[in-house]
Design a protein around this motif. Structure first.
Motif, PDB file in Angstrom:
ATOM      1  N   SER B  20       0.826  -1.199   0.000  1.00 38.87           N
ATOM      2  CA  SER B  20       0.000   0.000   0.000  1.00 38.87           C
ATOM      3  C   SER B  20       0.859   1.247   0.000  1.00 38.87           C
ATOM      4  O   SER B  20       1.914   1.286   0.634  1.00 38.87           O
ATOM      5  N   PHE B  48      -8.285   7.783  -9.947  1.00 41.56           N
ATOM      6  CA  PHE B  48      -9.475   7.771  -9.096  1.00 41.56           C
ATOM      7  C   PHE B  48      -9.745   9.156  -8.514  1.00 41.56           C
ATOM      8  O   PHE B  48      -8.821   9.929  -8.309  1.00 41.56           O
ATOM      9  N   GLU B  56     -14.433   3.910  -1.383  1.00 40.50           N
ATOM     10  CA  GLU B  56     -13.420   3.075  -2.010  1.00 40.50           C
ATOM     11  C   GLU B  56     -13.677   3.044  -3.516  1.00 40.50           C
ATOM     12  O   GLU B  56     -14.823   3.053  -3.960  1.00 40.50           O
ATOM     13  N   LYS B  57     -12.576   2.969  -4.284  1.00 47.97           N
ATOM     14  CA  LYS B  57     -12.681   2.815  -5.740  1.00 47.97           C
ATOM     15  C   LYS B  57     -11.678   1.757  -6.167  1.00 47.97           C
ATOM     16  O   LYS B  57     -10.585   1.676  -5.595  1.00 47.97           O
ATOM     17  N   GLU B  58     -12.037   0.960  -7.181  1.00 45.68           N
ATOM     18  CA  GLU B  58     -11.148  -0.096  -7.651  1.00 45.68           C
ATOM     19  C   GLU B  58     -10.981  -0.041  -9.152  1.00 45.68           C
ATOM     20  O   GLU B  58     -11.911   0.332  -9.889  1.00 45.68           O
ATOM     21  N   LYS B  59      -9.778  -0.404  -9.594  1.00 46.02           N
ATOM     22  CA  LYS B  59      -9.505  -0.535 -11.024  1.00 46.02           C
ATOM     23  C   LYS B  59      -8.393  -1.553 -11.183  1.00 46.02           C
ATOM     24  O   LYS B  59      -7.263  -1.309 -10.749  1.00 46.02           O
ATOM     25  N   ARG B  61      -5.810  -3.972 -10.530  1.00 44.75           N
ATOM     26  CA  ARG B  61      -5.088  -4.377  -9.327  1.00 44.75           C
ATOM     27  C   ARG B  61      -4.998  -3.274  -8.289  1.00 44.75           C
ATOM     28  O   ARG B  61      -4.353  -3.446  -7.251  1.00 44.75           O
ATOM     29  N   LYS B  63      -6.733  -0.419  -5.652  1.00 41.91           N
ATOM     30  CA  LYS B  63      -7.889   0.009  -4.873  1.00 41.91           C
ATOM     31  C   LYS B  63      -7.503   1.201  -4.033  1.00 41.91           C
ATOM     32  O   LYS B  63      -6.497   1.166  -3.310  1.00 41.91           O
ATOM     33  N   THR B  65      -8.624   3.977  -1.056  1.00 36.67           N
ATOM     34  CA  THR B  65      -9.518   4.186   0.083  1.00 36.67           C
ATOM     35  C   THR B  65      -9.238   5.544   0.699  1.00 36.67           C
ATOM     36  O   THR B  65      -8.156   6.107   0.521  1.00 36.67           O
ATOM     37  N   HIS B  74      -3.929   0.718  -2.567  1.00 42.66           N
ATOM     38  CA  HIS B  74      -3.532  -0.671  -2.362  1.00 42.66           C
ATOM     39  C   HIS B  74      -3.260  -1.306  -3.718  1.00 42.66           C
ATOM     40  O   HIS B  74      -4.077  -1.180  -4.647  1.00 42.66           O
ATOM     41  N   THR B  76      -2.575  -4.918  -5.426  1.00 42.05           N
ATOM     42  CA  THR B  76      -2.682  -6.357  -5.183  1.00 42.05           C
ATOM     43  C   THR B  76      -2.006  -7.121  -6.312  1.00 42.05           C
ATOM     44  O   THR B  76      -2.294  -6.888  -7.488  1.00 42.05           O
TER      45      THR B  76
END
Lengths: 115, 108
Positions: B20, B48, B56-59, B61, B63, B65, B74, B76
């Motif tokens: 992170s 983002f 939270e938003k993800e795209k 790999r 994320k 916050t 983060h 991943t």
């Protein structure tokens, strides 16, 4: 669609000369920003245009720096009597507007080198 | 005074090693926090926007916050193509304040 376009991509000039850097924002974007990025440093805000309002010039480092935005679209950043410390990447960004917290979309910058 | 501090300055990870990135801020009247990715020789690329604590938003790999004092990006199971500088920026009224970024290097 077309993104933010900046020209030239590279500029090398002698100390004391004037330079003009151009920015074509995304069509329909009312806000336009200029930043300076030196090696290893963050983005330094220079100037901000929003629609027809008077520009926010609070970030311009000296009176050798000026910018115009014609017709609410294309912008030109001018540096007069360039100094070696002006060497940096100059980035332009545009957005739909500032008040709504809209993200900025950047061009790839002009790399300015002062000899 | 409004401030944005990113840490670490640089991070080297093995491919697949999750981690992170941190963006700490002090600002009044936050109107959005942005994450950007910047590749060498390119302008920052928008990733983002986060507006309120808990969002939270993800795209792929990534994320992002947000809390009242910091944001995390983060990553991943990163891949070498995730190598870049990641910038955090705050929208306060009519000013955008950028952090200095975290240089991320993913080793194959």
């Amino acid at each position: 669609g077309a993104g933010v376009s900046q020209s030239p991509s590279n500029k090398v000039t002698e100390k004391g000369k004037d330079v003009e850097l151009r920015c074509d924002p995304i069509s329909g974007h009312t806000a336009l920003y200029w930043y300076r990025q030196s090696l290893g440093q963050g983005l330094e805000f220079l100037i901000y245009f929003q629609g027809n309002s008077a520009p926010d010039k609070s970030g311009l480092p000296s009176d050798r720096f000026s910018a115009e935005r014609t017709g609410g679209s294309v912008s030109t950043l001018t540096i007069q009597r360039t100094q070696q410390e002006d060497s940096a990447v100059y980035l332009c960004a545009s957005s739909l507007g500032q008040g709504l917290g809209q993200p900025q979309h950047f061009g790839d910058g002009t790399r300015l080198s002062i000899l | 005074e409004d401030q944005v501090t990113q840490s670490p300055e640089a991070l080297r990870l093995q491919e697949g090693e999750s981690s992170s990135l941190n963006c700490s801020y002090t600002v009044s009247g936050l109107r959005g926090l942005f994450w950007y990715r910047q590749d060498p020789g390119k302008g920052p690329e928008f990733l983002f926007t986060l507006y309120s604590a808990g969002e939270e938003k993800e795209k792929e790999r990534l994320k992002a916050t947000l809390t009242k004092k910091e944001s995390f990006l983060h990553i991943t199971a990163p891949k070498p193509e995730d190598s870049a500088t990641y910038l955090c920026a705050l929208n306060r009224d009519d000013k955008i304040i950028f952090g200095k970024g975290t240089r991320l290097h993913i080793l194959p």
